[in-house]
Design a protein around this motif. Structure first.
Motif, PDB file in Angstrom:
ATOM      1  N   LYS A   2       0.811  -1.199   0.000  1.00  0.00           N
ATOM      2  CA  LYS A   2       0.000   0.000   0.000  1.00  0.00           C
ATOM      3  C   LYS A   2       0.857   1.266   0.000  1.00  0.00           C
ATOM      4  N   SER A   3       2.177   1.133   0.103  1.00  0.00           N
ATOM      5  CA  SER A   3       3.039   2.297   0.277  1.00  0.00           C
ATOM      6  C   SER A   3       3.614   2.858  -1.018  1.00  0.00           C
ATOM      7  N   LEU A   4       3.188   2.386  -2.160  1.00  0.00           N
ATOM      8  CA  LEU A   4       3.774   2.896  -3.404  1.00  0.00           C
ATOM      9  C   LEU A   4       3.416   4.346  -3.639  1.00  0.00           C
ATOM     10  N   GLY A   5       2.258   4.747  -3.212  1.00  0.00           N
ATOM     11  CA  GLY A   5       1.901   6.139  -3.132  1.00  0.00           C
ATOM     12  C   GLY A   5       1.882   6.973  -4.391  1.00  0.00           C
ATOM     13  N   SER A  42       2.947  -8.670  -4.636  1.00  0.00           N
ATOM     14  CA  SER A  42       2.417  -9.361  -3.460  1.00  0.00           C
ATOM     15  C   SER A  42       1.084 -10.045  -3.755  1.00  0.00           C
ATOM     16  N   ASP A  43       0.472  -9.734  -4.900  1.00  0.00           N
ATOM     17  CA  ASP A  43      -0.826 -10.309  -5.247  1.00  0.00           C
ATOM     18  C   ASP A  43      -0.749 -11.469  -6.229  1.00  0.00           C
ATOM     19  N   VAL A  44       0.430 -11.749  -6.774  1.00  0.00           N
ATOM     20  CA  VAL A  44       0.566 -12.783  -7.805  1.00  0.00           C
ATOM     21  C   VAL A  44       1.811 -13.622  -7.539  1.00  0.00           C
ATOM     22  N   THR A  45       1.886 -14.743  -8.247  1.00  0.00           N
ATOM     23  CA  THR A  45       3.109 -15.544  -8.272  1.00  0.00           C
ATOM     24  C   THR A  45       3.505 -15.713  -9.737  1.00  0.00           C
ATOM     25  N   ASP A  92       7.377  -4.633  -7.794  1.00  0.00           N
ATOM     26  CA  ASP A  92       7.659  -4.872  -6.374  1.00  0.00           C
ATOM     27  C   ASP A  92       8.619  -3.791  -5.899  1.00  0.00           C
ATOM     28  N   ALA A  93       8.131  -2.894  -5.074  1.00  0.00           N
ATOM     29  CA  ALA A  93       8.967  -1.809  -4.555  1.00  0.00           C
ATOM     30  C   ALA A  93       8.969  -1.792  -3.030  1.00  0.00           C
ATOM     31  N   ASP A  94       8.869  -2.977  -2.426  1.00  0.00           N
ATOM     32  CA  ASP A  94       8.835  -3.065  -0.971  1.00  0.00           C
ATOM     33  C   ASP A  94       9.702  -4.224  -0.486  1.00  0.00           C
ATOM     34  N   PRO A  95      11.028  -4.033  -0.429  1.00  0.00           N
ATOM     35  CA  PRO A  95      11.903  -5.131  -0.025  1.00  0.00           C
ATOM     36  C   PRO A  95      11.757  -5.524   1.444  1.00  0.00           C
ATOM     37  N   ARG A  96      11.161  -4.651   2.272  1.00  0.00           N
ATOM     38  CA  ARG A  96      10.982  -4.989   3.688  1.00  0.00           C
ATOM     39  C   ARG A  96       9.933  -6.075   3.887  1.00  0.00           C
ATOM     40  N   ASN A  97       9.008  -6.210   2.924  1.00  0.00           N
ATOM     41  CA  ASN A  97       7.991  -7.258   2.946  1.00  0.00           C
ATOM     42  C   ASN A  97       8.136  -8.062   1.659  1.00  0.00           C
ATOM     43  N   SER A  99       7.911 -10.215  -1.427  1.00  0.00           N
ATOM     44  CA  SER A  99       6.874 -11.005  -2.082  1.00  0.00           C
ATOM     45  C   SER A  99       7.482 -12.339  -2.516  1.00  0.00           C
ATOM     46  N   PRO A 100       6.639 -13.314  -2.828  1.00  0.00           N
ATOM     47  CA  PRO A 100       7.179 -14.571  -3.363  1.00  0.00           C
ATOM     48  C   PRO A 100       7.986 -14.348  -4.651  1.00  0.00           C
ATOM     49  N   VAL A 101       7.581 -13.373  -5.453  1.00  0.00           N
ATOM     50  CA  VAL A 101       8.301 -13.080  -6.694  1.00  0.00           C
ATOM     51  C   VAL A 101       9.702 -12.560  -6.377  1.00  0.00           C
ATOM     52  N   ARG A 102       9.808 -11.632  -5.421  1.00  0.00           N
ATOM     53  CA  ARG A 102      11.121 -11.085  -5.037  1.00  0.00           C
ATOM     54  C   ARG A 102      12.009 -12.184  -4.479  1.00  0.00           C
ATOM     55  N   THR A 103      11.430 -13.043  -3.650  1.00  0.00           N
ATOM     56  CA  THR A 103      12.198 -14.135  -3.056  1.00  0.00           C
ATOM     57  C   THR A 103      12.690 -15.098  -4.131  1.00  0.00           C
ATOM     58  N   GLU A 104      11.804 -15.467  -5.061  1.00  0.00           N
ATOM     59  CA  GLU A 104      12.168 -16.423  -6.107  1.00  0.00           C
ATOM     60  C   GLU A 104      13.267 -15.878  -7.022  1.00  0.00           C
ATOM     61  N   LEU A 105      13.186 -14.591  -7.359  1.00  0.00           N
ATOM     62  CA  LEU A 105      14.158 -13.997  -8.282  1.00  0.00           C
ATOM     63  C   LEU A 105      15.366 -13.377  -7.578  1.00  0.00           C
ATOM     64  N   ARG A 106      15.356 -13.389  -6.237  1.00  0.00           N
ATOM     65  CA  ARG A 106      16.466 -12.865  -5.427  1.00  0.00           C
ATOM     66  C   ARG A 106      16.863 -11.449  -5.834  1.00  0.00           C
ATOM     67  N   ALA A 107      15.892 -10.601  -5.923  1.00  0.00           N
ATOM     68  CA  ALA A 107      16.132  -9.224  -6.376  1.00  0.00           C
ATOM     69  C   ALA A 107      16.710  -8.360  -5.264  1.00  0.00           C
ATOM     70  N   ARG A 108      17.616  -7.483  -5.680  1.00  0.00           N
ATOM     71  CA  ARG A 108      18.181  -6.471  -4.782  1.00  0.00           C
ATOM     72  C   ARG A 108      18.270  -5.176  -5.549  1.00  0.00           C
ATOM     73  N   GLY A 109      17.845  -4.096  -4.939  1.00  0.00           N
ATOM     74  CA  GLY A 109      17.903  -2.801  -5.596  1.00  0.00           C
ATOM     75  C   GLY A 109      16.971  -2.740  -6.788  1.00  0.00           C
ATOM     76  N   PHE A 110      17.282  -1.835  -7.722  1.00  0.00           N
ATOM     77  CA  PHE A 110      16.469  -1.729  -8.931  1.00  0.00           C
ATOM     78  C   PHE A 110      16.874  -2.827  -9.899  1.00  0.00           C
TER      79      PHE A 110
END
Length: 151
Positions: A2-5, A42-45, A92-97, A99-110
């Motif tokens: 919700k913080s993308l604002g 956070s809404d999809v895989t 995905d712009a929330d590394p503090r939470n 998402s499964p997508v961020r975890t699977e792709l091991r993303a860091r930064g942009f």
């Protein structure tokens, strides 16, 4: 997410009639979404799109990252070319939470990640890419070449 604002909403404003802002995306099945919907990670895989679409996933550490805003502008300017190639955009712009997508792709930064319909990673880029460059990369994928041949 919700913080993308404001910044993300401003980037999506040209498509406000078609694509909801990330904090307004209803929890719908992906096949019910409009083709130009920008999905919140956070809404999809990634499995939601297996063999049906080519996800372009855009990661950032904050919604205020100018590269995220630039990338969304580049993508929304030529959304038609992406729809023709059966591309969906996930943000995905929330590394503090994570998402499964961020975890699977091991993303860091942009990062911009293009994924083929079979779920394999086609490319990872640390900078924004325009639709022309992404389209060229997609058009080199063997399955895409088959789609064009049998169309």
């Amino acid at each position: 997410m919700k913080s993308l604002g404001f910044l993300l909403m401003a980037a999506l404003a040209p498509f406000s009639g078609h694509a909801a802002g990330l904090d307004e995306i209803p929890p719908v099945e992906v096949w019910q979404a409009a083709p130009d919907t920008i999905f919140d990670a956070s809404d999809v895989t990634l499995d939601d799109f297996l063999w049906t679409a080519r996800p372009i996933v855009v990661f950032a550490d904050t919604p205020a990252d100018p590269r995220l805003v630039q990338q969304l502008d580049l993508l929304t300017e030529r959304m038609g070319a992406l729809i023709d190639r059966e591309v969906v955009v996930i943000v995905d712009a929330d590394p503090r939470n994570p998402s499964p997508v961020r975890t699977e792709l091991r993303a860091r930064g942009f990062m911009v990640v293009l994924i083929a319909k079979d779920g394999s990673v086609v490319l990872r880029k640390p900078d924004p890419w325009d639709v022309r460059e992404l389209s060229r990369a997609i058009d080199k994928i063997p399955l895409r070449q088959q789609e064009l041949k049998f169309r």
